[in-house]
Design a protein around this motif. Structure first.
Motif: not given
Length: 343
Positions: A197-202, A207, A217, A219-220
């Motif tokens: 995700t690289r901080g883009t949010g989901l 999900r 997925v 999130d780290t």
């Protein structure tokens, strides 16, 4: 990113005004020049030798030429343009600007414009029409180790490269909402897909959809892309030190039309939503708001593959020829009414 290809034979610049100068010698530019040359127009292609797809091993989805190398395709294109009298010149355009129209001015709405094209080495060209086919540049996210694998282990288009990376452990490096659709397309190509995700949010709905398709997925935060001993990709290193093994990474790049040297033309630009890119704004067949200037290929359509770019170049070339035919007829009529004999 920009990759410069090997030099190729270059023609001499003509001293007289030509019917058209094509800025950019990719699929769009060469096909536009081919249409003009076959219409017995004097045309010069100016190309800097840095096509967007230079790092790729082959061009795909192009009927009849599936898998041909980008260099081989362009070499064939240059040969075909020259076969009909067109010229292909190696050089970098540093300025393209309107010049005084022919005199007496033609009575058509746009007159018969003139343009001066200046190359980096100081040489100049005079043209009646311009076809801008400069292509685009891809801007990659700032992830350590990513850029070195561009065009090989790092890909952007499932239709351009998907078959070649099928069934490989693949990762999506998210850059924004467009990456969600990217993931669904690459899931068609592999069962082993990880979405970083690289901080883009989901959101939870996305999900759930990813989970239903078996897309993992993560999130780290991503720290770097790690290279393998064979020169390919070994995996993605996370900020906590974990290495997620991957052989392929898919990234939706930010795509920006190449605009260098074109400022004086004042061509309008248009932004894509979400910061996805910027391209020249065009109308039918690549016509612009600037009389005498057309744009074709990725500079106008950021999503166009090679075949679509070539088709756009051909259509723009045909429209330029038609515009010149009207200007020629207007000038002939004007000369006849003034009792002047013209060729």
């Amino acid at each position: 990113m920009t990759v410069t290809t090997a030099a190729y034979a270059t023609d001499q610049l003509p001293g007289e005004t030509v019917d058209a100068v094509v800025i950019g010698g990719g699929a769009a530019g060469l096909n536009g020049a081919l249409m003009l040359a076959r219409s017995r127009r004097t045309v010069v292609v100016v190309d800097g030798g840095a096509p967007r797809n230079a790092p790729a091993a082959g061009v795909h989805g192009l009927l009849g030429l599936e898998g041909i190398s980008p260099g081989a395709l362009l070499e064939k294109g240059r040969e075909e343009v020259r076969r009909y009298g067109g010229l292909v010149v190696t050089g970098e355009v540093i300025a393209a600007a309107p010049a005084a129209p022919s005199a007496p001015a033609a009575p058509s709405a746009g007159g018969d414009p003139r343009f001066t094209v200046t190359l980096a080495d100081g040489r100049t060209l005079s043209a009646r029409r311009l076809l801008v086919a400069t292509g685009l540049r891809d801007v990659l996210p700032d992830v350590r180790g990513l850029a070195g694998h561009w065009g090989q282990g790092v890909v952007h288009c499932p239709y351009c490269h998907g078959w070649e990376v099928r069934d490989e452990p693949t990762g999506i490096l998210a850059v924004g909402p467009a990456s969600v659709h990217h993931a669904l397309l690459f899931r068609q190509l592999t069962d082993d897909l990880v979405y970083f995700t690289r901080g883009t949010g989901l959101d939870e709905d996305t999900r759930a959809r990813f989970a239903a398709r078996g897309i993992r997925v993560v999130d780290t935060p991503v720290s770097e892309v790690v290279s393998a001993e064979d020169g390919g990709i070994a995996g993605v290193r996370l900020s906590d030190g974990e290495l997620v093994p991957r052989r392929v990474l898919a990234v939706a790049t930010t795509m920006r039309a190449r605009t260098g040297g074109l400022d004086e033309l004042r061509l309008p630009l248009r932004d894509l939503p979400g910061g996805m890119g910027r391209h020249f704004a065009t109308g039918a067949a690549g016509a612009t708001d600037v009389p005498g200037v057309w744009v074709a290929g990725n500079a106008a359509d950021l999503s166009a593959q090679v075949g679509a770019s070539a088709a756009a170049g051909a259509l723009a070339g045909a429209r330029i020829n038609a515009d010149l035919a009207v200007a020629d007829t207007d000038a002939a009529l004007d000369a006849a009414e003034r009792g002047v004999t013209r060729a």
